[in-house]
Design an enzyme around this catalytic site. Structure first.
Site: not given
Length: 695
Positions: A21-23, A62-63
């Site tokens: 998940q991006s953020t 989160g990355l």
């Protein structure tokens, strides 16, 4: 539902579900996407893998997928594919694996080599086949393009908002946003006054370290924000004071782009932020915030801080004034090569230009004895400052009074804040249930600590004497002319023993930008003083040399001296005649010494029958032997008192000590002999000192 591409060779290895998940914000707000990604385990089971052979890699939550540098999960996945442990990679979308073609295509190459399949919601792909690689390559390219498109749209919107000054950046301490989003000053008066005190003290002391030391000596804390953004009071540090002074928000300006990002110099190191110069700031919107100082004052503060940095060759700064006898440290430049002159304190102190010698192996340009250069520059400085000295003194007294008043007011505010904290701790303690001893003991401890802080603040405030009111200095024209004609106070302050070298240098730099030096070929050094504002003064300083040959008029002086000696003129009269004609001794800047005449005469073989006594003097003066005989004291005792500075007297032009034949002088020396007085001052213009006898 099985796929035709799935073979037994694939089923013999693991199926890995990669989740990213991006953020962190998306992890909280988009829970459905996470559930869909974890549900891919069921998709792998439907493709033929047993549940025991299905693994999940979710270390990259989160990355961003823009780079694989910090994604340990992606690196683990690639490593396991290379070891032929993975038969299938599942992801909700191939963009979850990588949004950078430099990371995407190496993964395709390894999967094609090891026979590993890649699957998403749309289907299963074989990177080893032409069609599968083509389709996956297109998806990776579109994914990278999509990343750049999203980033450019977000950046454009951010810059548009920043150009209007409406971008909500993190506010420094002293500012808050009201419910409507408007930036206002912190309503806490103690915070406002403490920030104003920092700026006022810096303009007075002109160094960050001095401001920090004064704040800590006065036990005045600085307002700071903790990691949650709440106000806290902490001891002043260099970084805290510097951060406040450098922040343009306190000048009312919204600034975007004060820093730039630079990649770490070593592999695996995170990128670092580097401050940009003011002229390279990307967006500056003035008068956006309520200001603590005006913009001109902020620019002045930035210039002083930059000038205090001792990076002479890189940014051409002067460095902060420091202790040391040499007056021009940091502002002396070489007139020959244009580089900064260094200081060397051995052999009496000198300015040395060794930049070319250090960096290129060439001979040193020049080295100049510092004593006479410093004296000439100091004299020019005091002469230039004399007309404005009274006004400067009055302004300095008012500025000092304002600083002292601000420090005391800040201490009073801090005491008020600590008294409130103690009262709050007392109310909390009184409201607690006495039977709840665990809570009551902790509140009692906090109350006691608050009372101790109040007691310490009260003692510190008591030690600070209240500032005395500054009397208005109203001086008429007649009195003003009399004061200027007599003497100013600045020369006394300049020569006073309590004035430090750093203070003299700071005074000098108020008017002098730099000093350019050229030693010259003979006994004349050329000095060019560049004043603040661009004005230039050129001086010629007579330097000490070793022989007549180094004097500009040396041979002319020698011939004239020998002619007078052959005529039978005494040495002291020859010295007076040569001095009146503008000559000087090699080691004396303003006159010819009788000893110079004597040595030159004797070297030429000229003798005189009777040489006049060099200690001849007027009848109203007494030599040390004459004074000793008159007072019936040992003559050596007089020389001992002079050497130990208990008897202060100026030398006569001949070099002798001559005492006025006055009753007051004789009485003062007799009292010194009888230990009634500790010191007698017979100098012509002695500095005023309490407890000493001035005869």
């Amino acid at each position: 539902m099985k796929s035709e591409l799935v073979k037994p060779m694939h089923l013999a290895r693991k199926a890995v579900v990669y989740i990213r998940q991006s953020t962190p914000h998306q992890m909280v707000s988009n829970q459905e996407s996470l559930r869909l990604q974890y549900a891919l385990q069921q998709r792998a089971h439907e493709l033929g893998w047993h549940k025991a052979d299905i693994e999940v890699i979710d270390a990259d939550l989160g990355l961003s997928g823009a780079s694989a540098a910090k994604r340990s999960g992606f690196k683990e996945l690639v490593g396991r594919v290379g070891l032929n442990e993975v038969g299938l990679i599942l992801s909700i979308d191939v963009t979850r694996l990588a949004r950078n073609c430099s990371d995407w295509y190496p993964l395709l190459d390894i999967c094609g080599l090891q026979g590993c399949l890649i699957a998403d919601r749309d289907g299963v792909y074989d990177p080893g086949s032409a069609n599968g690689r083509l389709l996956l390559g297109l998806k990776g390219t579109i994914s990278e393009l999509e990343l750049h498109t999203i980033r450019s749209r977000l950046t454009a919107g951010l810059l548009a908002k920043a150009e209007r000054g409406e971008l909500a950046l993190t506010l420094p301490i002293g500012f808050i946003r009201d419910p409507s989003g408007v930036v206002v000053k912190d309503p806490d008066i103690a915070v406002q006054e403490r920030l104003g005190l920092v700026f006022q003290m810096f303009l007075s002391f002109r160094t960050v370290a001095k401001v920090m030391r004064v704040l800590n000596d006065r036990k005045l804390d600085l307002p700071r924000r903790d990691r949650h953004g709440d106000l806290r009071w902490a001891q002043a540090t260099l970084a805290a004071v510097s951060t406040i002074l450098r922040n343009p928000a306190y000048a009312g300006a919204f600034v975007y782009g004060r820093t730039r990002t630079r990649a770490g110099r070593r592999e695996g190191r995170s990128s670092i932020k580097i401050a940009r110069p003011m002229e390279d700031w990307r967006i500056v919107v003035k008068n956006r915030y309520p200001a603590y100082i005006d913009w001109l004052t902020y620019e002045k503060i930035r210039f002083i801080i930059r000038d205090n940095r001792a990076e002479y060759m890189r940014i051409k700064t002067r460095g902060a004034p420091r202790d040391g006898d040499l007056l021009l440290h940091g502002i002396a430049w070489c007139a020959r090569c244009g580089h900064k002159l260094y200081v060397r304190y051995k052999s009496g102190g000198e300015y040395v230009c060794n930049h070319l010698h250090t960096h290129k192996g060439l001979p040193a340009c020049q080295h100049i004895r510092a004593a006479r250069i410093d004296a000439a520059v100091a004299d020019a400085f005091l002469t230039a400052l004399a007309p404005a000295e009274l006004d400067a003194l009055s302004k300095a007294r008012r500025a000092q009074h304002q600083t002292d008043a601000a420090l005391r007011a800040s201490a009073e505010r801090q005491l008020e804040r600590k008294r409130y904290a103690a009262a709050l701790a007392e109310r909390q303690f009184n409201r607690v249930d006495p039977d709840n001893r665990l809570v009551a003991s902790e509140l009692e401890r906090r109350w006691e600590a608050a009372l101790n802080e109040v007691r310490a603040a009260e003692e510190e405030l008591t030690r600070q004497a209240p500032p005395q009111p500054v009397a208005s200095m109203v001086i008429g024209k007649v009195l003003h002319s009399k004061v200027v004609s007599l003497a100013g106070r600045l020369p006394q302050i300049w020569t006073d023993a309590s004035t430090t070298d750093a203070q003299r240098k700071a005074l000098l730099r108020c008017l002098v930008e730099k000093v350019v030096l050229d030693r010259g070929e003979r006994d004349i050094a050329r000095v060019r003083i560049v004043w603040r504002g661009g004005a230039v003064s050129n001086l010629e300083v007579k330097m000490k040399v070793n022989s007549f040959a180094m004097l500009t008029r040396g041979m002319e002086m020698r011939n004239r001296l020998l002619d007078l000696a052959r005529d039978g003129m005494p040495d002291d009269e020859i010295a007076a005649v040569l001095t009146s004609e503008g000559h000087r001794s090699p080691n004396c800047a303003d006159r010819v010494l009788p000893i110079t005449v004597q040595r030159t005469r004797l070297a030429a073989g000229i003798r005189v029958a009777v040489q006049r006594n060099r200690w001849s003097h007027a009848s109203n003066l007494l030599s040390p032997p004459e004074l000793a005989a008159k007072l019936k004291i040992p003559v050596n005792w007089l020389y001992v008192q002079i050497r130990h500075k208990r008897l202060l007297i100026d030398r006569h032009s001949t070099g002798a000590y001559l005492f006025p034949d006055k009753p007051s002088v004789l009485k003062a020396i007799q009292n010194l002999r009888n230990h009634t007085l500790s010191r007698v001052d017979l100098r012509i213009c002695p500095p005023h000192q309490e407890g000493h006898q001035h005869a």
